[in-house]
Design a protein around this motif. Structure first.
Motif, PDB file in Angstrom:
ATOM      1  N   GLU A  46       0.827  -1.218   0.000  1.00 28.80           N
ATOM      2  CA  GLU A  46       0.000   0.000   0.000  1.00 28.80           C
ATOM      3  C   GLU A  46       0.856   1.261   0.000  1.00 28.80           C
ATOM      4  O   GLU A  46       0.410   2.319  -0.435  1.00 28.80           O
ATOM      5  N   MET A  48       3.162   1.794  -1.846  1.00 26.69           N
ATOM      6  CA  MET A  48       3.403   2.116  -3.254  1.00 26.69           C
ATOM      7  C   MET A  48       2.329   3.070  -3.809  1.00 26.69           C
ATOM      8  O   MET A  48       2.512   3.656  -4.865  1.00 26.69           O
ATOM      9  N   GLU A  49       1.220   3.189  -3.112  1.00 27.73           N
ATOM     10  CA  GLU A  49       0.155   4.101  -3.550  1.00 27.73           C
ATOM     11  C   GLU A  49       0.470   5.560  -3.257  1.00 27.73           C
ATOM     12  O   GLU A  49      -0.126   6.459  -3.848  1.00 27.73           O
ATOM     13  N   GLU A  51       1.520   9.190  -3.162  1.00 32.09           N
ATOM     14  CA  GLU A  51       1.949  10.126  -4.205  1.00 32.09           C
ATOM     15  C   GLU A  51       3.230  10.803  -3.762  1.00 32.09           C
ATOM     16  O   GLU A  51       3.288  11.359  -2.660  1.00 32.09           O
ATOM     17  N   LEU A  53       5.653  12.337  -6.375  1.00 25.76           N
ATOM     18  CA  LEU A  53       6.250  13.286  -7.323  1.00 25.76           C
ATOM     19  C   LEU A  53       5.258  13.678  -8.418  1.00 25.76           C
ATOM     20  O   LEU A  53       4.878  12.845  -9.236  1.00 25.76           O
ATOM     21  N   LEU A  54       4.843  14.924  -8.403  1.00 24.26           N
ATOM     22  CA  LEU A  54       3.965  15.497  -9.443  1.00 24.26           C
ATOM     23  C   LEU A  54       2.806  14.578  -9.812  1.00 24.26           C
ATOM     24  O   LEU A  54       2.582  14.278 -10.991  1.00 24.26           O
ATOM     25  N   GLY A  55       2.098  14.116  -8.802  1.00 23.53           N
ATOM     26  CA  GLY A  55       0.908  13.295  -9.034  1.00 23.53           C
ATOM     27  C   GLY A  55       1.187  11.828  -9.288  1.00 23.53           C
ATOM     28  O   GLY A  55       0.269  11.051  -9.490  1.00 23.53           O
ATOM     29  N   GLN A  56       2.459  11.447  -9.311  1.00 24.32           N
ATOM     30  CA  GLN A  56       2.784  10.020  -9.542  1.00 24.32           C
ATOM     31  C   GLN A  56       3.013   9.321  -8.200  1.00 24.32           C
ATOM     32  O   GLN A  56       3.555   9.919  -7.272  1.00 24.32           O
ATOM     33  N   ASN A  57       2.620   8.077  -8.159  1.00 19.44           N
ATOM     34  CA  ASN A  57       2.812   7.332  -6.912  1.00 19.44           C
ATOM     35  C   ASN A  57       4.215   6.716  -6.843  1.00 19.44           C
ATOM     36  O   ASN A  57       4.973   6.733  -7.818  1.00 19.44           O
ATOM     37  N   ALA A  59       5.066   3.632  -6.742  1.00 22.81           N
ATOM     38  CA  ALA A  59       5.244   2.479  -7.640  1.00 22.81           C
ATOM     39  C   ALA A  59       5.780   2.929  -8.994  1.00 22.81           C
ATOM     40  O   ALA A  59       6.737   2.353  -9.520  1.00 22.81           O
ATOM     41  N   VAL A  60       5.159   3.954  -9.556  1.00 19.54           N
ATOM     42  CA  VAL A  60       5.568   4.437 -10.884  1.00 19.54           C
ATOM     43  C   VAL A  60       6.957   5.061 -10.820  1.00 19.54           C
ATOM     44  O   VAL A  60       7.830   4.757 -11.648  1.00 19.54           O
ATOM     45  N   VAL A  61       7.177   5.913  -9.811  1.00 18.51           N
ATOM     46  CA  VAL A  61       8.469   6.615  -9.717  1.00 18.51           C
ATOM     47  C   VAL A  61       9.601   5.612  -9.464  1.00 18.51           C
ATOM     48  O   VAL A  61      10.651   5.674 -10.115  1.00 18.51           O
ATOM     49  N   GLY A  63       9.596   2.328 -10.082  1.00 14.48           N
ATOM     50  CA  GLY A  63       9.729   1.426 -11.236  1.00 14.48           C
ATOM     51  C   GLY A  63      10.473   2.088 -12.384  1.00 14.48           C
ATOM     52  O   GLY A  63      11.435   1.540 -12.921  1.00 14.48           O
ATOM     53  N   LEU A  64      10.023   3.297 -12.751  1.00 19.69           N
ATOM     54  CA  LEU A  64      10.706   4.016 -13.839  1.00 19.69           C
ATOM     55  C   LEU A  64      12.130   4.380 -13.408  1.00 19.69           C
ATOM     56  O   LEU A  64      13.062   4.358 -14.219  1.00 19.69           O
TER      57      LEU A  64
END
Lengths: 96, 634
Positions: A46, A48-49, A51, A53-57, A59-61, A63-64
């Motif tokens: 959870e 990972m949910e 936020e 950086l600029l609306g990104q959670n 998980a996305v930050v 992972g990328l």
């Protein structure tokens, strides 16, 4: 064409040990960041949910970020290895 | 879904195949020596080799499987992208240069460089064949999945066609033609995936992704005291109700056909919501939404039910930046279509029902991998095991390792790996957009997640669909060619030449390689037909687990532990391979495939890496320590 019998490059690589050491260090550094990602996903997914950086959670930050980190470390490793190879070959040639 | 073949797609496909065949024929005339057949002469430029690496690695699993998995399971599918790319770090920092220095044609050469051991030659060759076969299956399944929408042909025709073309490519010029096919395919895949992502972002988000997107109907019903349901309107009647997967489904007779609806009970009453159903009747007929496939009642799905921009709910957004695209999906709500299966009399029914999932849930792990609170330990171990196999699998894949022998030096091997990491990493970032794009743009075929990316392209017109489909087909050709070269090298070079010491001239070795390529290709065709319908990325995940278990411990210990012996390496490969395959065969996913049900599986793990990788290391250490004196004496 580019596919006739290979030129066997037997040139001595003076930077072999130094490059191997560097590679192992960078491998462990990346391994640590990757392990952190796996641990968070396993223990507290959870988180990972959140936020971050600029609306990104996360998980996305994260992972990328792992993908980007692999590219950046790869480029840095190549630069360092090339420098090591050139420097050590020059040193060896001076010594001879 | 019923697919209509597009003439543009057919023409593009034929042009590509003809080009590949002509190229292979030209290169084939110049491929006379074993060195040029197995390693393209060892003189490929590092930049070409880097993109060829990408072409080799970005297989059907990456393009079709990952996009499909993201489209159906959100961020969980992207975990494969992260893991696959992370594996290249191991390849670059640890494996690339030593493999190049130690080997000649195959990774068996590298493993055996210190020892000249029959045990290593045999085990490494078998491992190469097993891993290549495990990897070949999903590629062939992907080929079959593609040929249906592209050419309107059945699955098995696609598999046979890919098998035939690839056998021709490999049997003519081996690694040389394979390299150029992979280079072209890798470049085209990255370029057109970028175009597709630009189109997705430009299209933006919408609750109704396109004009004729299906309008989902809802019926109201009342529950009678005996528990049966009666429709509020007189348009039809409820015949029976089934429980499956924690949901209730009603069989409704309406407008002259019988179909399945999801029963939703709320405080305000009972309502029935439309589903997509596939019914295999007792007499062998297959009905889609209660009608034969040809009637076209089965439609594409996937949309957003809530889009929030600046705190306000909107119907659509218009063009978005990539960053905005992801954050708006995260803020919104998506309609997913999970599957529930049950039997109704003699009929086998699979229902895909609407499920609202918050964007936050889609954009983090947990939809596919059970890692949330309440997850069992085995579920969490399964997840760790997968991530472990992906991380350690890449640098142990024989068809990737042989590409280190196509460049002239260790420095070139390193540089080409970096080009590969950059190209592959960029592509994997694109998969997140393509997968989520397919999830919310009404293009999903619930029967085949593998088709998500090409179907997403079709949303933007037939030309893009045709190009993407032709590239996807090329993707399969490139990877399968690499796998068959690796497998033929294992047979002709490792087994026949080195292990059995069969006297062969250089031309004889090339001929042996070609015969091996044809044989492996034929086996791959059969396996591709048998495994129809499985998600290709899942299957590749298993191939990674076998590679990571069988090969990586041997490679790492050879490089970093001086006490490693020949028998230790052979034992490690054997234990890693056998344990990984055994766990896979006894896993819940395979038991479901056998028709015995997941719960009957004796081992609760789908991914063997967490057990088989340590076992392989352990075998190497124990056997090496036990054989120190013998090896020293020898």
């Amino acid at each position: 064409m580019l596919h006739e019998p290979a030129p066997q490059t037997q040139e001595r690589d003076h930077a072999l040990a130094a490059k191997a050491k560097l590679g192992v260090r960078l491998f462990w550094a990346y391994c640590l960041v990757y392990a952190g990602f796996v641990v968070i996903n396993t223990v507290d997914p959870e988180l990972m949910e959140s936020e971050i950086l600029l609306g990104q959670n996360l998980a996305v930050v994260y992972g990328l970020g792992l993908i980007l980190l692999a590219i950046v470390l790869g480029l840095a490793y190549n630069r360092m290895c090339t420098r090591l190879e050139d420097t050590m070959r020059a040193d060896a040639e001076k010594g001879e | 879904m019923t697919y209509t073949p597009s003439p543009v797609a057919v023409i593009l496909f034929i042009v590509f195949v003809l080009f590949v065949i002509v190229l292979s024929s030209i290169l084939g005339r110049r491929t006379k020596s074993a060195q040029s057949y197995f390693a393209a002469g060892g003189t490929i430029h590092w930049s070409v080799n880097g993109i060829a690496f990408a072409g080799d690695y970005l297989s059907a699993a990456s393009f079709l499987g990952i996009c499909g998995m993201i489209a159906t399971a959100g961020y969980d599918g992207f975990l494969y992208s992260i893991g696959y790319l992370a594996g290249w770090v191991v390849a670059l920092f640890v494996v690339a240069e030593p493999m190049k220095r130690l080997g000649k044609y195959t990774f068996t050469d590298a493993l055996d460089s210190k020892f000249n051991s029959k045990g290593i030659q045999l085990m490494a060759a078998i491992s190469t064949l097993v891993v290549s076969m495990c990897y070949l299956i999903p590629q062939m399944v992907g080929a079959g999945a593609l040929v249906t929408p592209l050419l309107g042909l059945p699955h098995y025709v696609g598999v046979v066609m890919v098998g035939g073309i690839v056998i021709f490519i490999v049997a003519t010029a081996g690694m040389t033609s394979t390299t150029y096919v992979q280079f072209l395919k890798g470049g085209l895949l990255i370029i057109f995936s970028t175009v597709l992502v630009i189109m997705v972002c430009h299209h933006g988000l919408s609750k109704k992704p396109y004009t004729d997107y299906h309008d989902f109907r809802t019926l109201t019903a009342t529950a009678t005291p005996d528990g049966s349901l009666v429709l509020a309107d007189t348009v039809g009647k409820v015949l029976t109700v089934h429980d499956a997967g924690g949901q209730k489904f009603a069989k409704v007779e309406m407008d002259g056909s019988v179909d399945w609806w999801q029963v939703v009970e709320t405080t305000e009453g009972v309502r029935l919501e439309e589903t997509l159903s596939v019914t295999k009747t007792a007499d062998g007929a297959v009905l889609y939404n209660g009608a034969p496939k040809a009637d076209g009642k089965f439609y594409q799905v996937g949309h957003m039910s809530r889009i929030v921009v600046d705190g306000k709910e909107v119907e659509s957004t218009g063009p978005l930046s990539p960053w905005e695209f992801l954050s708006l999906v995260n803020e919104g709500e998506v309609v997913c279509f999970p599957k529930a299966a049950f039997t109704d009399g003699g009929d086998k029914v699979a229902v895909h029902y609407q499920k609202l999932v918050s964007g936050k849930r889609v954009m983090r792990p947990g939809l596919k991998f059970k890692v949330d609170k309440g997850a069992k330990l085995s579920d969490k171990l399964n997840f760790i095991s997968l991530m472990l196999a992906l991380f350690f699998g890449t640098s142990a894949l024989p068809h990737i390792l042989i590409r280190y022998y196509t460049v002239p030096s260790a420095r070139c091997a390193r540089k080409s790996t970096i080009v590969a990491i950059a190209a592959i990493g960029f592509f994997y970032v694109l998969t997140l957009f393509m997968g989520i794009g397919a999830m919310v743009n009404g293009v999903l075929d619930v029967e085949s997640s593998n088709m998500s990316a090409p179907l997403l392209a079709r949303l933007f017109g037939i030309p893009l669909f045709a190009v993407i489909s032709a590239i996807a087909f090329a993707t399969v050709l490139g990877t399968v060619s690499g796998l068959i070269v690796a497998a033929s090298g294992a047979v002709a070079h490792d087994l026949m030449d080195r292990y059995l010491r069969i006297e062969m001239s250089d031309r004889g070795k090339v001929m042996a390689g070609k015969i091996a390529a044809v044989s492996v290709g034929i086996v791959a065709i059969f396996l591709g037909i048998i495994f129809k319908g499985m998600n290709v990325s899942f299957l590749v995940g298993l191939a990674f687990a076998v590679a990571a278990s069988a090969n990586l411990p041997a490679i790492l210990m050879l490089l970093f532990w001086k006490k490693t012996t020949a028998k230790g390496i052979a034992a490690s490969i054997l234990v890693g391979m056998v344990s990984a395959l055994t766990i896979i065969m006894l896993s819940p996913s395979m038991f479901e495939r056998y028709g015995l049900g997941k719960s009957a599986a004796p081992i609760p793990l789908d991914n063997p890496g967490i057990i088989s990788i340590p076992l392989s290391f352990l075998a190497l250490v124990i056997v090496s320590l036990m054989t120190q004196k013998k090896d020293a004496a020898a």
